[in-house]
Design a protein around this motif. Structure first.
Motif, short mmCIF file in Angstrom:
data_model
loop_
_atom_site.label_atom_id
_atom_site.label_comp_id
_atom_site.label_asym_id
_atom_site.label_seq_id
_atom_site.Cartn_x
_atom_site.Cartn_y
_atom_site.Cartn_z
N LYS A 173 -7.62 3.39 7.31
CA LYS A 173 -6.43 2.85 6.65
C LYS A 173 -6.81 1.74 5.67
O LYS A 173 -6.22 1.63 4.59
CB LYS A 173 -5.44 2.33 7.69
CG LYS A 173 -4.79 3.46 8.45
CD LYS A 173 -3.90 3.00 9.58
CE LYS A 173 -3.31 4.23 10.26
NZ LYS A 173 -2.65 3.93 11.50
N VAL A 174 -7.80 0.95 6.06
CA VAL A 174 -8.27 -0.10 5.15
C VAL A 174 -8.89 0.55 3.91
O VAL A 174 -8.65 0.13 2.78
CB VAL A 174 -9.30 -1.02 5.84
CG1 VAL A 174 -9.85 -2.04 4.86
CG2 VAL A 174 -8.68 -1.72 7.04
N HIS A 202 0.66 4.23 2.42
CA HIS A 202 0.76 3.97 3.86
C HIS A 202 2.22 3.81 4.25
O HIS A 202 3.05 3.43 3.44
CB HIS A 202 0.00 2.70 4.22
CG HIS A 202 -1.49 2.90 4.34
ND1 HIS A 202 -2.04 3.93 5.06
CD2 HIS A 202 -2.53 2.18 3.86
CE1 HIS A 202 -3.36 3.85 4.99
NE2 HIS A 202 -3.69 2.81 4.26
N LYS A 211 -8.23 2.78 12.01
CA LYS A 211 -7.74 1.64 11.24
C LYS A 211 -8.69 1.37 10.06
O LYS A 211 -8.26 1.01 8.97
CB LYS A 211 -7.63 0.41 12.13
CG LYS A 211 -6.96 -0.75 11.43
CD LYS A 211 -6.76 -1.94 12.34
CE LYS A 211 -6.26 -3.14 11.55
NZ LYS A 211 -6.31 -4.38 12.33
N PHE A 212 -9.98 1.60 10.30
CA PHE A 212 -10.98 1.49 9.23
C PHE A 212 -10.56 2.37 8.05
O PHE A 212 -10.59 1.94 6.89
CB PHE A 212 -12.34 1.93 9.79
CG PHE A 212 -13.45 1.99 8.78
CD1 PHE A 212 -14.31 0.92 8.61
CD2 PHE A 212 -13.66 3.12 8.01
CE1 PHE A 212 -15.34 0.97 7.69
CE2 PHE A 212 -14.69 3.19 7.09
CZ PHE A 212 -15.53 2.10 6.93
N THR A 272 -12.59 -2.58 12.90
CA THR A 272 -11.53 -1.64 12.56
C THR A 272 -11.94 -0.20 12.86
O THR A 272 -11.10 0.65 13.09
CB THR A 272 -11.14 -1.74 11.07
OG1 THR A 272 -12.31 -1.58 10.28
CG2 THR A 272 -10.50 -3.07 10.76
N PHE A 327 0.86 -1.19 0.00
CA PHE A 327 0.00 0.00 0.00
C PHE A 327 0.89 1.24 0.00
O PHE A 327 1.41 1.64 1.03
CB PHE A 327 -0.95 -0.03 1.19
CG PHE A 327 -1.82 -1.26 1.20
CD1 PHE A 327 -2.63 -1.57 0.12
CD2 PHE A 327 -1.80 -2.14 2.27
CE1 PHE A 327 -3.41 -2.71 0.12
CE2 PHE A 327 -2.58 -3.28 2.28
CZ PHE A 327 -3.39 -3.56 1.20
N ILE A 376 -8.23 3.45 2.56
CA ILE A 376 -7.17 3.98 1.69
C ILE A 376 -6.48 2.82 0.96
O ILE A 376 -6.15 2.92 -0.22
CB ILE A 376 -6.15 4.80 2.52
CG1 ILE A 376 -6.82 6.05 3.06
CG2 ILE A 376 -4.93 5.16 1.68
CD1 ILE A 376 -5.99 6.85 4.05
N ALA A 377 -6.30 1.72 1.67
CA ALA A 377 -5.69 0.54 1.05
C ALA A 377 -6.56 0.05 -0.11
O ALA A 377 -6.04 -0.31 -1.17
CB ALA A 377 -5.51 -0.56 2.09
#
Ligand code: ATP
Ligand code: MG
Lengths: 251, 381
Positions: B237-238, A101, B234-235, A120, A98, B240-241
């Protein structure tokens, strides 16, 4: 379903065929992997190595054949996310990390933890998360790059980060597609060492063209050719096989 | 390691703080200068400007909502105006029912247009809208539900990229046509207008306008904070991933379609709130708000301000609309050309928008200071 497989194998492929627009990428491929085993897969370009990984991870559905994991999980019926959660991790041929990141966040996203949107969004990181990330970054020699963007890493570092992400997932089975492509000799040797360390407590399938690297791994080798298995055995035996020599040299 | 923040980029960065500070200052200054400063003073803020600023902030909230899906999740929605308009209609229906017997036909129950169309009973869709809390609930539920149904179908069948953009555009266009019809019961092409009061306050009075402005500023601040909390979790970040490597994210075991759906629904609700605040400030809602060009304009605001930055989206919305107000005063016919030219220029010369370009310059400077070499080019396959 009339087929009830009860085997001790971790991964079981039988008669798997895949056709792309009339082209048979896999023709009746059969392969088994014992729990804890590390296997190297070699084969010329277009032999179907990547396609085999696509089938195992649910990206491509086979036209025919059986694919079982852990003796009873029928992988042909599951999607990518479910298969990943069963414990199959994958490193792609082209390194895909990614890019936007940090190295740390890449590992964090891969780390074994609840995957649901709710978890999450509202969950807190489990205790020990930081230590686990430290450990993985140490193993993959990326500790000094922790806060760099993955996009800024060198090619070899990206490959390692992806292996680190596999480690973080802690899957039962790791599928590693061409981990040393584009690496220097020193990096290649280090990668072999890393994979051997991983294989101590994981099952691993490694696809690679680099023969020195495969020799370094020192494991059983399967040769794929035109979508099916051509030969199988220790590297020395396989590379002495006239059919294998024919495939590699006769082109 | 100098950096102490582990696993959290922090809810508030300096830029966010500046943004919220300016917003707070505006929420204080506008009431002061329009209500406390005497009307004939040079510093007095005329009511029409209060309404104009309020409108800009509604657009800014819409832009933040759009940035959440486009900038962070890579879903280029060309139909976000639909969620904005639906929120606006929900508010408009509340305002219509507040008119009561003060309409031209003096019907205590039916809005004027229904009497005019010879409707005898209040359609079911209008039930409950006389209650403010119910109407506010609908401001969230209706756009949210549409986004849920749409997203459920689109994301599960893995429609992405241009195709997804096209069907979002088709969605808003279909609603445009539907709302034009009189038999839909939403006022046809005239829409809903002639509002009298909101929560018992005269909707025309300067003080109501000021409080609507303040409410909009608060909503924008809250919307920003929610979006920011989401993208720094973290959500986020997912999400964006998913934007950068969707299938990789799948192979890590994340259910991409659920994440997309969650972000899309949240964004639609925020757009609905923006629309609901917009309607009492402009005094009308009609099917024109569903026009595809509205949704496209919103995309341009975000592109100009810098997508994936939230503050940039808000800034872009305000700047472009301020430009639009100025421009349409001088050369009204040419605004669309100017907007098109702006979009082309930004895409060519500032692909990361205003805030994104500032970030790039800052990063380059920092790198030069540290004397770090530029990123190594990846070796070929
Ligand atoms: N999605 C696809 N559509 C059409 N053809 C495909 C697709 N994926 C793979 N193929 C074809 O299937 C064959 C096998 O491809 P595959 O990528 O599995 O080979 P490989 O053994 O991994 O080769 P390499 O060593 O070059 O990576 C190739 O001829 C390829 O062109
Ligand atoms: Mg391959």
């Amino acid at each position: 379903m009339d087929h009830q497989v009860v085997t001790s194998t971790l991964l079981y492929l039988d008669g798997v065929s895949v056709t792309f627009d009339g082209y048979k990428a896999l023709r009746g491929l059969s392969l088994t992997l014992a729990p804890g085993e590390m296997r190297a897969i070699i084969g010329p370009n277009g032999a179907g190595k990547t396609t085999m990984m696509d089938v195992i991870t649910g990206k491509t559905k086979p036209d025919e054949g059986d694919v079982f994991f852990n003796g009873s999980e029928d992988l042909t019926k599951l999607d990518e996310a479910t298969i990943a959660e069963l414990g199959i991790g994958r490193k792609f041929q082209k390194p895909t990390v990614f890019e936007c990141h940090t190295v740390e966040d890449n590992v964090l996203l891969a780390l074994k933890a609840p995957r649901s949107a709710f978890a999450t969004l509202f969950g807190r990181p489990a205790p020990g998360t930081r230590e686990r990330i430290d450990q993985i970054l140490e193993t993959t020699r990326l500790h000094d790059h922790r806060f760099r963007m993955a996009a800024d890493l060198s090619h070899g570092q990206k490959q390692w980060l992806e292996i680190g992400m596999l480690l973080a997932q802690d899957p039962k089975l790791l599928l590693v597609d061409e981990p040393v492509a584009g690496m220097t000799d020193a990096e290649t040797a280090q990668t072999a060492e890393l994979l051997r360390a991983i294989a101590v407590d994981h099952s691993v399938v490694v696809v690679e063209h680099d023969m020195t690297f495969v020799r370094d791994l020192g494991v059983k080798v399967t040769v794929l050719h035109e979508g099916s298995v051509l030969a199988e055995g220790p590297l020395d035996q396989v590379s002495a096989d006239p059919r294998v020599i024919e495939v590699y040299l006769g082109r | 390691m100098t950096r102490k923040t582990f696993l959290a980029s922090g809810l508030l960065d300096p830029r966010g703080l500046i943004f919220l500070a300016i917003l707070t200052a505006a929420a204080i200054a506008v009431p002061v200068f329009s209500l406390l400063v005497p009307e004939n003073s040079a510093f007095a803020l005329p009511p029409y400007l209060v309404g104009l600023f309020g409108k800009y902030l509604c657009y800014a909230l819409l832009a933040v909502a759009l940035d959440l899906v486009w900038g962070y999740c890579g879903i280029l929605s060309l139909g976000h105006g639909a969620f904005f308009a639906l929120g606006g209609y929900a508010m408009g229906m509340y305002l219509m029912r507040q008119i009561g017997p003060r309409g031209v036909y003096a019907n205590p129950l039916l809005p004027d247009f229904m009497v005019f169309l010879n409707m005898k009973d209040l359609p079911v869709t209008w039930w409950g809208f006389q209650h403010f809390p119910y109407a506010m609930l609908m401001v969230l539920v209706v756009p949210g539900l549409l986004a849920f149904c749409f997203g459920w179908l689109a994301f599960r069948s893995r429609v992405t990229g241009v195709y997804l953009s096209i069907i979002t555009q088709a969605m808003t266009y279909a609603l445009l046509l539907a709302f034009f019809r009189n038999d839909m019961g939403f006022g046809g092409n005239n829409g809903l207008t002639d509002f009298k009061d909101i929560l018992g306050f005269n909707i025309q009075s300067p003080s109501t306008r000021v409080w609507l402005f303040v409410a909009t500023a608060i909503a924008l601040g809250a919307g920003y904070l929610i979006a920011r909390a989401v993208v720094t979790s973290k959500f986020g970040k997912v999400v964006i991933a998913i934007r950068d490597a969707e299938s990789r994210t799948r192979f890590l075991g994340y259910r991409v379609e659920i994440y997309k759906l969650a972000v899309f629904v949240l964004s639609a609700m925020m757009a609905g709130v923006a629309g609901a605040l917009y309607v009492p400030q402009v005094g009308i809602i009609n099917p024109g708000e569903f026009a595809p060009t509205n949704s496209i304009e919103a995309v341009i605001w975000v592109a100009v301000g810098g997508r994936g930055t939230l503050v940039g989206a808000a800034l872009g919305a305000i700047l472009v609309n301020w430009g639009k107000s100025t421009f349409t005063n001088i050369l009204p016919e040419y605004w669309l050309f100017a907007l098109g030219a702006l979009f082309v220029l930004v895409t060519l010369f500032m692909p990361k928008g205003i805030i994104g370009t500032l970030d790039q310059i800052k990063a380059r400077r920092a790198r030069a200071r540290r004397g770090v070499e530029p990123a190594q080019a990846p070796a070929g396959e």
